[in-house]
Design a protein around this motif. Structure first.
Motif, PDB file in Angstrom:
ATOM      1  N   ARG A  30       0.811  -1.205   0.000  1.00 10.93           N
ATOM      2  CA  ARG A  30       0.000   0.000   0.000  1.00 10.93           C
ATOM      3  C   ARG A  30       0.853   1.268   0.000  1.00 10.93           C
ATOM      4  O   ARG A  30       0.333   2.381   0.097  1.00 10.93           O
ATOM      5  N   ALA A  31       2.182   1.085  -0.134  1.00 12.36           N
ATOM      6  CA  ALA A  31       3.043   2.261  -0.271  1.00 12.36           C
ATOM      7  C   ALA A  31       2.807   2.951  -1.606  1.00 12.36           C
ATOM      8  O   ALA A  31       3.119   4.125  -1.769  1.00 12.36           O
ATOM      9  N   PHE A  32       2.267   2.179  -2.565  1.00 12.44           N
ATOM     10  CA  PHE A  32       1.953   2.709  -3.885  1.00 12.44           C
ATOM     11  C   PHE A  32       0.543   2.270  -4.258  1.00 12.44           C
ATOM     12  O   PHE A  32       0.078   1.221  -3.827  1.00 12.44           O
ATOM     13  N   GLN A  33      -0.118   3.054  -5.077  1.00 10.30           N
ATOM     14  CA  GLN A  33      -1.450   2.691  -5.538  1.00 10.30           C
ATOM     15  C   GLN A  33      -1.331   1.815  -6.780  1.00 10.30           C
ATOM     16  O   GLN A  33      -0.369   1.933  -7.542  1.00 10.30           O
ATOM     17  N   HIS A  34      -2.297   0.932  -6.975  1.00  8.06           N
ATOM     18  CA  HIS A  34      -2.357   0.157  -8.205  1.00  8.06           C
ATOM     19  C   HIS A  34      -3.717   0.360  -8.868  1.00  8.06           C
ATOM     20  O   HIS A  34      -4.651   0.886  -8.271  1.00  8.06           O
TER      21      HIS A  34
END
Length: 414
Positions: free
Chosen positions: A91-95
């Protein structure tokens, strides 16, 4: 749907190959399960095949994780495509699957926001944290004094926090000390909930139907009564729909049978389509927004593969076909079970395609009956207090439902 399987086969013995594979697993696995003597290698719909080459009818469906059956073609295709493209970012980055998944699950639950996790126990723990944080930030309960009412006979998972308020000695003995703040009351009694409520009560955690306890259906009006009490006293209603939800009882949620919308839905099992572990906590913004960045999370929670499959599950549910099948085939199932001899069966409980067959006094154990069913190519599982659980995939055919109950009658008469 037709079965395509030979329903007239002789009794099936446990083969040497099966015994050898079970013994091999026993060498290096923890002994926290005592499975029936079968080793499954493949499955499709409501049927699975063992390494002995025998086809078995699965009427457990992974405790409702397989509501849509084994290897549902649409869900398998979704997973196959997603695996080849992207599975995990943390969840450190969005997908690109996350926003749609949250929108889909929120729409299904008629709520604002979704907090995705992986397993049911994680979702329960998340809901408990959410309720406590809401109690402190919104209700104004003094620091570290929040209480969440639980119900006797519950099963919400296996974590230290959860087993602390279990009434099952197998689940809790030897694992203490347990966190405080979870008074337990009689399941099915609104008065018991009212009596346990204090100024520090922030929520009640309830299963609309208790699965592990033996498919216990509370009295009519219980859930609606709990809802009214929560409204009157300013506490949250947390509904653990991990087993009872997503079509199992003939409605999308078991709470729907009484027109009840809880403050927090706790979802799991079938949300992953039987392919991947997916769970979620779903609530409106006035509850969900007490959680801020850094206060809760999960590396795998809300991963791209889980979101893609979870969105596929919501699309299946929104057709209404699975809820309808559960209602219609559930009526057929319960009508057949009601005809079982009274000297063998004391009671049949349940709703939709979910039943707990309570064995009469003097009968063999539920485990023995399940072993007899195994020999008849039906996979079922015992629950507490002499109950056989029947919860087949919602894709099961009417013919297979009839055949399974015929096999149960044979097993009882043996």
């Amino acid at each position: 749907m037709t079965t395509g399987h030979n329903l007239d086969a002789e009794l099936v013995p446990v083969t040497a190959a099966t015994r050898a594979e079970l013994a091999r697993a026993d060498v290096h696995s923890a002994h926290n399960y005592s499975p029936l003597p079968v080793v499954i290698e493949s499955g499709s719909g409501a049927w699975v095949r063992g390494i002995d080459g025998v086809d078995y009818l699965d009427v457990l469906a992974g405790y409702s994780a397989l509501n849509f059956g084994h290897a549902h073609p649409e869900l398998v295709e979704i997973a196959r495509e997603q695996i080849g493209r992207l599975t995990l970012t943390s969840r450190a980055f969005q997908h690109d699957r996350f926003a749609q998944f949250c929108a889909d699950v929120a729409r299904l639950c008629r709520k604002d926001a979704v907090l995705p996790m992986n397993t049911g126990a994680e979702a329960v723990e998340t809901a408990l944290k959410l309720a406590r944080k809401w109690g402190y930030d919104v209700k104004g309960v003094p620091h570290d004094r929040a209480e969440i009412i639980t119900c006797s006979g519950n099963f919400h998972g296996r974590t230290i926090g959860v087993v602390g308020f279990s009434s099952d000695p197998d689940a809790r003995d030897g694992f203490g000390p347990f966190p405080p703040g979870f008074p337990s009351v009689e399941y099915g009694s609104v008065d018991a909930v009212a009596d346990a409520t204090t100024e520090n009560t922030v929520a009640i955690l309830v299963e609309p139907i208790q699965g592990e306890a033996g498919v216990l259906v509370p009295p009519d009006g219980y859930l609606a009564g709990v809802r009214r009490l929560c409204d009157a006293r300013g506490i949250l209603m947390l509904a653990d729909e991990i087993q009872s939800g997503l079509g199992r009882t003939g409605e999308t949620f078991a709470c729907d049978h009484e027109g009840v919308v809880p403050d927090v839905y706790i979802l799991g099992k079938a949300l992953g389509g039987g392919l991947v572990p997916v769970s979620a906590v779903v609530a409106d913004r006035d509850v969900m927004d007490v959680i801020h960045p850094g206060q809760h999370g999960s590396t795998f929670g809300g991963n791209a593969l889980a979101c893609a499959v979870g969105s596929g599950v919501v699309r299946l549910l929104e057709t209404g076909d699975y809820q309808r099948r559960s209602r219609e085939l559930g009526r057929h199932l319960h009508a057949l079970l009601a005809e079982l001899p009274g000297d063998c069966v004391a009671e049949v409980r349940g709703r939709g395609l979910w039943a707990g067959v309570q064995l009469a006094s003097g009968q063999p154990s539920a485990r023995v009956i399940c072993e007899r069913l195994l020999a008849r190519r039906v996979l079922a599982k015992d629950a507490h207090e002499g109950t056989i659980r029947i919860a087949p995939p919602l894709v099961i055919s009417r013919e297979d439902v009839t055949w399974a109950v015929e096999k149960l009658a044979e097993a009882l008469a043996e």
